[in-house]
Motif scaffolding. Structure first.
Motif, PDB file in Angstrom:
ATOM      1  N   GLN A   1     -43.704  12.809  15.422  1.00  0.00           N
ATOM      2  CA  GLN A   1     -43.050  11.607  14.896  1.00  0.00           C
ATOM      3  C   GLN A   1     -42.015  12.060  13.879  1.00  0.00           C
ATOM      4  O   GLN A   1     -42.329  12.767  12.922  1.00  0.00           O
TER       5      GLN A   1
ATOM      6  N   LYS B   1     -39.368   9.065   5.163  1.00  0.00           N
ATOM      7  CA  LYS B   1     -40.113   7.960   5.770  1.00  0.00           C
ATOM      8  C   LYS B   1     -40.281   8.194   7.262  1.00  0.00           C
ATOM      9  O   LYS B   1     -39.366   8.657   7.934  1.00  0.00           O
ATOM     10  N   ARG B   2     -41.450   7.850   7.772  1.00  0.00           N
ATOM     11  CA  ARG B   2     -41.693   7.961   9.207  1.00  0.00           C
ATOM     12  C   ARG B   2     -40.816   6.963   9.950  1.00  0.00           C
ATOM     13  O   ARG B   2     -40.670   5.830   9.517  1.00  0.00           O
ATOM     14  N   THR B   3     -40.250   7.393  11.052  1.00  0.00           N
ATOM     15  CA  THR B   3     -39.437   6.510  11.878  1.00  0.00           C
ATOM     16  C   THR B   3     -40.221   6.145  13.133  1.00  0.00           C
ATOM     17  O   THR B   3     -41.332   6.617  13.338  1.00  0.00           O
ATOM     18  N   LYS B   4     -39.623   5.322  13.978  1.00  0.00           N
ATOM     19  CA  LYS B   4     -40.255   4.967  15.251  1.00  0.00           C
ATOM     20  C   LYS B   4     -39.936   5.992  16.330  1.00  0.00           C
ATOM     21  O   LYS B   4     -40.442   5.899  17.433  1.00  0.00           O
ATOM     22  N   LYS B   5     -39.109   7.001  15.996  1.00  0.00           N
ATOM     23  CA  LYS B   5     -38.759   8.036  16.967  1.00  0.00           C
ATOM     24  C   LYS B   5     -39.927   8.993  17.158  1.00  0.00           C
ATOM     25  O   LYS B   5     -40.487   9.504  16.196  1.00  0.00           O
ATOM     26  N   VAL B   6     -40.281   9.198  18.410  1.00  0.00           N
ATOM     27  CA  VAL B   6     -41.335  10.149  18.767  1.00  0.00           C
ATOM     28  C   VAL B   6     -40.759  11.063  19.838  1.00  0.00           C
ATOM     29  O   VAL B   6     -40.163  10.599  20.804  1.00  0.00           O
TER      30      VAL B   6
END
Length: 88
Positions: free
Chosen positions: A28, A34-39
């Motif tokens: 991720q 900050k964590r993104t929605k990209k995986v």
């Protein structure tokens, strides 16, 4: 170069021949702390595991991490991050 957290692994019954023996991990992406929605799926050059914070390289540099010939890789884990200063 970018950063992320390993959240899983990929199981492939058939791989391109140049990727045989190279583990694929699910990462991720982290941007600006900050964590993104990209995986993404990344080739593991190090012994990273679930929960590890890592930094990755992309493009043709990732493809050259493993063999003298180009491999079909768009991302490769090249190191670990010991700690973050920004809150996740």
């Amino acid at each position: 170069m970018y950063t992320g957290e390993v959240i899983g692994s990929v199981v492939a019954t058939v791989k391109e021949e140049h990727l045989e023996g190279i583990p694929l991990l699910v990462v991720q992406v982290i941007e600006n702390g900050k964590r993104t929605k990209k995986v993404i799926a990344a080739d593991a050059t190090r012994q990273a595991g679930h929960g590890d914070f890592v930094y990755l390289i992309g493009s043709k540099e990732a493809a050259r991490m493993f063999r003298k010939k180009l491999t079909p890789a768009d991302a490769a884990i090249v190191g670990f991050i010991d700690s973050y200063r920004e809150e996740l």
